[in-house]
Each structure stands twice: as structure tokens, then as C-alpha cells.
Design a protein around this motif. Structure first.
Motif, PDB file in Angstrom:
ATOM      1  N   CYS A 184     -10.337 -16.062 -11.114  1.00  0.00           N
ATOM      2  CA  CYS A 184     -10.166 -14.621 -11.289  1.00  0.00           C
ATOM      3  C   CYS A 184      -8.762 -14.391 -11.838  1.00  0.00           C
ATOM      4  O   CYS A 184      -7.781 -14.857 -11.250  1.00  0.00           O
ATOM      5  N   MET A 232      -3.628 -20.269  -5.769  1.00  0.00           N
ATOM      6  CA  MET A 232      -3.270 -19.008  -6.411  1.00  0.00           C
ATOM      7  C   MET A 232      -1.885 -19.170  -7.010  1.00  0.00           C
ATOM      8  O   MET A 232      -0.989 -19.754  -6.389  1.00  0.00           O
ATOM      9  N   TRP A 247      -1.979 -17.024   3.675  1.00  0.00           N
ATOM     10  CA  TRP A 247      -2.219 -16.830   2.240  1.00  0.00           C
ATOM     11  C   TRP A 247      -2.543 -15.361   2.003  1.00  0.00           C
ATOM     12  O   TRP A 247      -3.431 -14.793   2.644  1.00  0.00           O
ATOM     13  N   CYS A 261     -10.552 -21.388  -1.081  1.00  0.00           N
ATOM     14  CA  CYS A 261      -9.468 -21.122  -2.031  1.00  0.00           C
ATOM     15  C   CYS A 261      -8.837 -22.431  -2.489  1.00  0.00           C
ATOM     16  O   CYS A 261      -8.350 -23.217  -1.671  1.00  0.00           O
ATOM     17  N   LEU A 292      -6.369 -16.626  -9.377  1.00  0.00           N
ATOM     18  CA  LEU A 292      -6.927 -17.102  -8.115  1.00  0.00           C
ATOM     19  C   LEU A 292      -8.126 -17.990  -8.436  1.00  0.00           C
ATOM     20  O   LEU A 292      -9.067 -17.555  -9.103  1.00  0.00           O
ATOM     21  N   GLU A 301     -11.916 -20.575   5.381  1.00  0.00           N
ATOM     22  CA  GLU A 301     -11.046 -19.405   5.369  1.00  0.00           C
ATOM     23  C   GLU A 301     -11.389 -18.495   6.544  1.00  0.00           C
ATOM     24  O   GLU A 301     -12.554 -18.189   6.780  1.00  0.00           O
ATOM     25  N   HIS A 321      -6.141 -20.595   6.198  1.00  0.00           N
ATOM     26  CA  HIS A 321      -6.983 -21.743   5.865  1.00  0.00           C
ATOM     27  C   HIS A 321      -6.879 -22.763   7.006  1.00  0.00           C
ATOM     28  O   HIS A 321      -5.784 -23.252   7.306  1.00  0.00           O
ATOM     29  N   PRO A 337     -16.994 -20.014   0.234  1.00  0.00           N
ATOM     30  CA  PRO A 337     -15.905 -20.154  -0.732  1.00  0.00           C
ATOM     31  C   PRO A 337     -14.664 -20.766  -0.096  1.00  0.00           C
ATOM     32  O   PRO A 337     -14.359 -20.505   1.071  1.00  0.00           O
ATOM     33  N   THR A 375     -11.192 -20.320  -6.896  1.00  0.00           N
ATOM     34  CA  THR A 375     -11.998 -20.615  -5.712  1.00  0.00           C
ATOM     35  C   THR A 375     -13.104 -21.596  -6.082  1.00  0.00           C
ATOM     36  O   THR A 375     -13.571 -21.626  -7.221  1.00  0.00           O
ATOM     37  N   ASP A 420      -3.146 -12.125  -0.908  1.00  0.00           N
ATOM     38  CA  ASP A 420      -3.406 -11.648  -2.263  1.00  0.00           C
ATOM     39  C   ASP A 420      -3.225 -10.135  -2.231  1.00  0.00           C
ATOM     40  O   ASP A 420      -3.942  -9.437  -1.510  1.00  0.00           O
ATOM     41  N   ASP A 451     -15.213 -24.600 -10.993  1.00  0.00           N
ATOM     42  CA  ASP A 451     -14.586 -23.624 -10.096  1.00  0.00           C
ATOM     43  C   ASP A 451     -14.547 -22.259 -10.771  1.00  0.00           C
ATOM     44  O   ASP A 451     -14.669 -22.142 -11.992  1.00  0.00           O
TER      45      ASP A 451
END
Length: 519
Positions: free
Chosen positions: A412, A324, A253, A321, A441, A163, A293, A319, A443, A255, A409
Motif C-alpha cells: 500500500c 513499513m 508499530w 506486516c 506498507l 498482529e 507483533h 495478514p 503485508t 501507522d 506480497d
């Protein structure tokens, strides 16, 4: 020819630490002089407002307040229900091990529990539990080997999805709107309660910005001019705006966390001079996190064909992703009165708050368990208890598809009750319906060892090596392991043994190994 290496700088996001705690708040609410004595507390609600989040070395200083609103039945009052407000200050230090003052901090807080106990007819005791989540995130850079020239060297390369932060920004939208009463609704006397929630939100990444749109769903309860009986007004208020962010593209991406930070609903007169309008002002906070990404190639191992090379490595964890998603579902539950609850004559309004209690990740899915804490304001036929509030907890379990997710994983989950409605069926029964939004989400933590340097080591003893050997593949041994062991190349092993697919090696398989380099 001397060995020459090329190096690249690898930068990745690093979760420094997390904090999860519950803050106990206690205090008293004193009845204002212009309000009658309290006979019974009907409803109390609390909204957390964070004024300042200041990060330091391994700690976060948090200041804000819990805004509390109470509806109560008066002792000998002229009206059936009254409202009053107060607040409890929040001052807390959150400790996050390993965090620095330069790290980015994300803090979420919500009311988990609120009690309003009648101490005497002029004082209400407040006791609240505020749940707080905090996460500190920084970045780390490392010089890694990307290539080698000047010697017969084999490099093992691995592609990983990393990321790259594009934009992190906080913004706010101010929404102003006037809601007019319907022709069948009486004039407004006093505001008693209001609930503003977000619904039908849509987030879209564009070139250089993110478009945000949705609706503010208003449920306002007021007392009439004539007798003060509570009446509900519901309205959908559209809003839209843009969050600017350089480097954002339609493929980025994003959020975006939206919250109603501040709100005010005030009675207002219309063109005829009658109090039949509600002026609504709301401030919607927006927290944007945008990342790209990208597939990054790393050297994870190396060896020399003609010399002894010792790779120096470092283990890195970052981390990634997984996915989502936003999922809406409808919740429907029959509600029946219990002993001691007054019969229902008319439903006025319903609202609720979602509490997530358990989240588990499995293959391609996330399971969410929670409860909708719903409250129903209704009128009864009893003159002494003309206004009542019914409270119910409605559990739910929802499975949401997230492709690529797996056990282990981290998920959230943000959960919101976008709509809550109650339909009265008989004086003792009704049906509660709600629309719940889950924003999920997922991760995963990727761990790999990258080569940061290559050291040329002297041979311990002169090695007499036959030109050809038969190797028996051991359990768990890869093509790379075998080539490194015999100082040849994976391509040479495949060619000599006429193997097309290197993934099809099996334990016990015999391979002819010809010593030598790249020829």
C-alpha cells in the motif's frame, strides 16, 4: 489413561474485503454576480472532503463533496485574473462482499481527474473522476489445541508472527498561524488560490501515545490592491500534537495517515492597518492504527505413538506486516514551452499532485511508478494574456528497499508532493524541482492449518510391526512425515542415525527406524 487436551483461543485480524472504484461527478459552476464574464479558464483544482462514512452489511454509505476552485481570465475585467469556488456533492454506496456492520472500515478518496470546460461566459461545466479505495477489516477467534496429556502423543508446533491490535483512533489537530508579507511584497487585494501540503512529518510511538510533528507548507496567491497582478507567498508552519492510545509503547508499530481536512487562508490587517497578513487556519486529520507483533505458537499436526489419533484441523489465513518505510526523493525536470504557449516573463508559483500508477513487489524492494501533475503560474509580456498556467506531467520510477518483502506480497503506497518549485531560466525554459514522499506498507498473507481437536480412532486391523525397518527418504519428505508414518519420534530417528541437523535429510537417504516411543 484417557487423553486430555488443553486449548487456547487464537484471535487474528481478518481482511473481509476491499473495494476500488471511480466515481464520476458532473455539474456546472455559475459565475457569481460580482464577478466579470469568463474569457478563459486558467486553472481548476479539486479537494475531496468526506463528511460521513457509514458501514453496514456488505456496503459502505459515503457522503461528502468535491470542493472546486477555479482561476480564470476575465473578458474585459479590470484585473488580470479572478477566482471562484463551487462544490459537487458525493453520495455513493460501496459494496464490499462479506463485510458486516461491526467491521472496521478505512476509506481513501482523491481527485484523479478534473475538467473545467467553458460553456458560456457565465457558466463553467465541471466533470471530475474521484478514485476511492475502501477496506473492511474484522477479527476472528478459534479454539485450538495447545497441549495433550494422558497418552503418548506427538505435537508439531509452528511459530508464526501475528498482529495484535493495540489502538485504532481518529483525531484532529487545529493549526492557527499568521503569516506576514515580506517588505518587498505589495499589499493584499484578493485571495486567488492557496495550497496547503504536509511536509517533514515525523511519527514517534511513546508510552500511551503517539507524537506527531511536521510542517504545513503554504503556497498562497493573491491579487494586489494596485493592479490585481498575482503574487505568491510561501511559508512553513510547524505543528505538533499527540494521539492518545492505551497500550502503546515505544516498540509498538504505528501507522498514522495525516491529511489536511479543512483549511482557510484569509487576508488580515497588521498593526499599521495595512492588509499585509494572512490568517491561516487548518484542520489536520489523523488516523492511527497501532499493532503489536507477537510470536505465537500453534499446533499444526499431531499423531499417537500407541493409539490412532485423527487430528481435526482448520485452515486459517491472516495478514502479517512485512515492513513499513518512508522514502523521500527529489525529482528534477527541464521544462520547455511548446507551440502556442506564451513566453515566460516571471514565475509566480508552482504546485503539483502525485498519482501512483503502478506498484510491484520484488525481493526486499518495492517499485513505484507514477506521475507528478505539475502546474506553473507565470506572467507573460502580453497584455491580453498577462497571466498563464503551464501544465506538465512528469513521470517517475522509484525503487524503495523493504527488507523481507517478496513477490506476491501486497504493498500500500501513499504518495505526496511535499515541495514543488520552478526556476525560470529563459523566456522559454525552466527547471521544475519537487520533493516526493512515499509511505509504503507491505503485508503478506500467512496461511497455515491449526489443530482444533484430537479424535481417538480405533485401529482398522491389528498391525504386525517389525521392531526395526530401513526407510528410504522420498523426495519432499520431512523428518516429521517419517516419524508419523512409523509412529516413532523425530528425536529417536535422529539419535539412532546419529544425525545432528534434521534439515539435512536428502532424497534417497537410508534411515534405520526403531519402533517405539519416547525412550
Amino acid at each position: 489413561m484417557a487423553l486430555e487436551m488443553t486449548k487456547d483461543t487464537m484471535t487474528w485480524k481478518q481482511r473481509k474485503g476491499t473495494h476500488h472504484s471511480r466515481i464520476l461527478l458532473e455539474g456546472d459552476m455559475i459565475v457569481p454576480d460580482n464577478r466579470p464574464d469568463v474569457a478563459q479558464v486558467l486553472h481548476c483544482s479539486g479537494t475531496v472532503r468526506l463528511d460521513e462514512v457509514k458501514s453496514g452489511e456488505e456496503k459502505i454509505n459515503l457522503t461528502g463533496e468535491l470542493l472546486v476552485r477555479v482561476l480564470y481570465r476575465a473578458a474585459g475585467g479590470e484585473k488580470p485574473v479572478y477566482a471562484m469556488t463551487s462544490s459537487l456533492p458525493i453520495q455513493e454506496v460501496l459494496y464490499v462482499e462479506g463485510m458486516t456492520a461491526e467491521d472496521a472500515v478505512n476509506v481513501m478518496a482523491e481527485t484523479e481527474h478534473l475538467e473545467c470546460q467553458l460553456i458560456n461566459d457565465r457558466k463553467v461545466g465541471l466533470r471530475a473522476i474521484v478514485e476511492v479505495w475502501a477496506e473492511a477489516e474484522g477479527s476472528k477467534s478459534l479454539q485450538t489445541v495447545s497441549g495433550a496429556q494422558g497418552g503418548a502423543v506427538e505435537l508439531l508446533r509452528k511459530k508464526v508472527l501475528t498482529e495484535r491490535p493495540v489502538a485504532e483512533k481518529k483525531d484532529r489537530f487545529t493549526v492557527k498561524h499568521t503569516v506576514s508579507l515580506g517588505a518587498d511584497q505589495p499589499n493584499i487585494g484578493e485571495m486567488l488560490h492557496q495550497v496547503l501540503t504536509l511536509s517533514d512529518t515525523d511519527i514517534r510511538a511513546m508510552d500511551g501515545k503517539v507524537a506527531v510533528r511536521g510542517n504545513l507548507r503554504l503556497t498562497a496567491i493573491y491579487g494586489t490592491e494596485e493592479n490585481g497582478m498575482p503574487v505568491a507567498v510561501e511559508a512553513e508552519i510547524p505543528f505538533h500534537g499527540f494521539i492518545e492510545g492505551g497500550g502503546i509503547t515505544p516498540q509498538t508499530w504505528t501507522d498514522v495517515k495525516l491529511t489536511v481536512n479543512e483549511s482557510e487562508v484569509r487576508p488580515a490587517v497588521n498593526d499599521d492597518g495595512e492588509t499585509r497578513n494572512l490568517d491561516v487556519t487548518a484542520v489536520i486529520g489523523a488516523e492511527l492504527k497501532a499493532v503489536d507483533h507477537t510470536e505465537q505458537e500453534m499446533v499444526t499436526d499431531a499423531y499417537g505413538l500407541e493409539s490412532c489419533l485423527q487430528p481435526k484441523g482448520e485452515k486459517v489465513t491472516f495478514p502479517v506486516c512485512v515492513g513499513m518505510t518512508r522514502s523521500r526523493f527529489n525529482l528534477k525536470e527541464g521544462v520547455s514551452l511548446e507551440n502556442g504557449e506564451m513566453p515566460m516573463m516571471q514565475a509566480v508559483a508552482a504546485w503539483g499532485q502525485v498519482h501512483t500508477e503502478d506498484v510491484t513487489v520484488e525481493t526486499d524492494a518495492v517499485n513505484v511508478e507514477g506521475v507528478l501533475q505539475a502546474e506553473i503560474l507565470y506572467l507573460s509580456a502580453d497584455d491580453d494574456e498577462a497571466v498563464c498556467v503551464l501544465k506538465r506531467g512528469i513521470p517517475f520510477r522509484q525503487t524503495v528497499e523493504v527488507r523481507g518483502a517478496k513477490a506476491g506480497d501486497t504493498a500500500c503506497v501513499r504518495s505526496t508532493a511535499e515541495q514543488v518549485d520552478f526556476r525560470l531560466m529563459t523566456e522559454t525554459e525552466g527547471e521544475l524541482r519537487a520533493q516526493i514522499l512515499l509511505e509504503i506498507l507491505v503485508t503478506a498473507m500467512e496461511e497455515t492449518e491449526v489443530v482444533t481437536d484430537l479424535l481417538e480412532m480405533p485401529e482398522e486391523t491389528p498391525e504386525k510391526r517389525p521392531s526395526a525397518v530401513i526407510c528410504v527418504v522420498q523426495d519432499g519428505e520431512s523428518l516429521w512425515d517419517i516419524a508419523k508414518k512409523y509412529r516413532t519420534t523425530p528425536e529417536r530417528i535422529l539419535m539412532v542415525n546419529d544425525i545432528e541437523n534434521p534439515e539435512r535429510l536428502f532424497s534417497g537417504q537410508k534411515l534405520l527406524i526403531l519402533r517405539g516411543g519416547r525412550k
